[in-house]
Design a protein around this motif. Sequence first.
Motif, PDB file in Angstrom:
ATOM      1  N   THR A 157       0.891  -1.212   0.066  1.00 37.97           N
ATOM      2  CA  THR A 157       0.187   0.096   0.039  1.00 37.97           C
ATOM      3  C   THR A 157       0.996   1.217  -0.004  1.00 37.97           C
ATOM      4  OG1 THR A 157       0.039  -0.227   2.301  1.00 37.97           O
ATOM      5  CG2 THR A 157      -1.827  -1.406   1.218  1.00 37.97           C
ATOM      6  N   ASN A 159       0.782   3.849   1.939  1.00 39.23           N
ATOM      7  CA  ASN A 159       1.231   4.487   3.280  1.00 39.23           C
ATOM      8  C   ASN A 159       2.376   3.492   3.612  1.00 39.23           C
ATOM      9  OD1 ASN A 159      -0.551   6.186   3.592  1.00 39.23           O
ATOM     10  ND2 ASN A 159      -1.998   5.219   4.568  1.00 39.23           N
ATOM     11  N   ASP A 160       2.428   2.154   3.675  1.00 34.27           N
ATOM     12  CA  ASP A 160       3.422   1.031   3.882  1.00 34.27           C
ATOM     13  C   ASP A 160       4.643   1.452   3.241  1.00 34.27           C
ATOM     14  OD1 ASP A 160       1.443   0.104   5.686  1.00 34.27           O
ATOM     15  OD2 ASP A 160       1.183  -1.639   4.604  1.00 34.27           O
ATOM     16  N   SER A 195      -4.446   8.162   0.323  1.00 34.94           N
ATOM     17  CA  SER A 195      -3.064   7.312   0.130  1.00 34.94           C
ATOM     18  C   SER A 195      -3.427   5.810   0.967  1.00 34.94           C
ATOM     19  CB  SER A 195      -1.933   7.830   0.744  1.00 34.94           C
ATOM     20  OG  SER A 195      -2.165   8.178   2.199  1.00 34.94           O
ATOM     21  N   SER A 196      -4.264   5.846   2.018  1.00 38.05           N
ATOM     22  CA  SER A 196      -4.776   4.722   2.666  1.00 38.05           C
ATOM     23  C   SER A 196      -5.504   3.584   1.906  1.00 38.05           C
ATOM     24  CB  SER A 196      -5.384   5.075   3.835  1.00 38.05           C
ATOM     25  OG  SER A 196      -6.326   5.857   3.857  1.00 38.05           O
ATOM     26  N   GLN A 197      -6.201   4.167   0.741  1.00 36.71           N
ATOM     27  CA  GLN A 197      -6.966   3.435  -0.005  1.00 36.71           C
ATOM     28  C   GLN A 197      -6.325   2.941  -1.423  1.00 36.71           C
ATOM     29  OE1 GLN A 197      -9.955   6.559  -0.310  1.00 36.71           O
ATOM     30  NE2 GLN A 197     -11.297   5.716   1.173  1.00 36.71           N
ATOM     31  N   ARG A 260      -5.945  -2.179   8.074  1.00 34.12           N
ATOM     32  CA  ARG A 260      -5.794  -1.116   6.687  1.00 34.12           C
ATOM     33  C   ARG A 260      -7.049  -0.594   6.336  1.00 34.12           C
ATOM     34  NH1 ARG A 260      -2.094  -5.379   4.608  1.00 34.12           N
ATOM     35  NH2 ARG A 260       0.076  -4.641   5.493  1.00 34.12           N
ATOM     36  N   VAL A 263      -8.461   1.905   9.116  1.00 32.05           N
ATOM     37  CA  VAL A 263      -7.633   3.186   8.793  1.00 32.05           C
ATOM     38  C   VAL A 263      -8.067   4.061   7.716  1.00 32.05           C
ATOM     39  CG1 VAL A 263      -5.379   4.119   8.359  1.00 32.05           C
ATOM     40  CG2 VAL A 263      -5.514   2.479  10.151  1.00 32.05           C
ATOM     41  N   ALA A 264      -8.466   3.115   6.597  1.00 32.51           N
ATOM     42  CA  ALA A 264      -8.959   3.948   5.342  1.00 32.51           C
ATOM     43  C   ALA A 264     -10.436   4.537   5.514  1.00 32.51           C
ATOM     44  CB  ALA A 264      -8.965   2.967   4.164  1.00 32.51           C
ATOM     45  N   ASP A 267      -9.764   7.520   7.805  1.00 38.81           N
ATOM     46  CA  ASP A 267      -9.131   8.705   7.022  1.00 38.81           C
ATOM     47  C   ASP A 267     -10.249   9.549   6.218  1.00 38.81           C
ATOM     48  OD1 ASP A 267      -6.916   8.456   8.261  1.00 38.81           O
ATOM     49  OD2 ASP A 267      -6.029   7.263   6.549  1.00 38.81           O
TER      50      ASP A 267
END
Length: 298
Positions: A157, A159-160, A195-197, A260, A263-264, A267
């Motif tokens: 991802t 973010n990672d 960015s988390s998606q 994850r 978190v998405a 956000d």
Amino acid sequence: MTHGLVNRIATLAIRGNSSTRAATVVGSKLISTTSATSNIRSFTQIASNTNNSLLQINYNNQQSSVESIIKSRSLSSYPKPLDDAEFVLATGPDGIQYNIPLKPLGPYAKKRHAPKIKPGIVNRRIANLKNVSAAQKAIRHSPWRLNLICQFVAGQTVNDAMVQLKFVQKVKVPLVTDLIRNAANTMKQKYGLLSSQIEIAECFATHGTHLARVKTMGRGRSGRMHHRFSHMRIVLREIDFPLKIMQATALNQRNRWVERMRVAEEDAAKVLEESVEIEELERQVQEMQAKKKAEEKK
């Protein structure tokens, strides 16, 4: 080897009209049914004769019988850790909510692996996802060395990848980081995705136009050397969280994808709240300006 928990089960979701129904199957027993009008569909196996099935794997030809109805849980009501949760409610890119079990069920509880989702079904889901590509050409670096960084971030991802690249000791890490950041910004402007998606679907480096130069050697000899140049391409793609959770081969992997997804969602909720607040402030400013103009006319 001890029998580990198996985290895959037979999967299916149906697209159709309002009369279409989805169901949850454990082994060869149908244990829940859900109407398509409720916008919540099971990601598990169903005996269906429709040709427009989205996810379908057949394990047994035995007839199914309804035993009980599974009650859906909201994501906020899950206990911590996620191992104790029976089901997770995941929303796909198409807006459909899938009720996905976190623990193995039925005859697959003592097996190392459960049958996989058909590649054609996975490809059809991936083909409908939003994506953005970015490229950087004429990079003064060896394509083999640059590919080491590309192979490292591919499949992660956004973010990672941004976190992991901070600890990679390679010369061209800042260049790869900037390219990922620019592509993520384009994804946000074009589709409104955070960015988390987003995940890095592809990242690779190829040969550019190498410059041939004279190589001076001993005993009056001369040879040929090349100054290497590279081209790099990256493809960012929207994450299909229900598919990722179902493709997880271990319970910890499934829990990581659930985290994850959480978190998405958080956000996205923050961005929505900020946008609503900004719209409210703009409305207040417009009202004040209109009021001021009205007073000036008087």
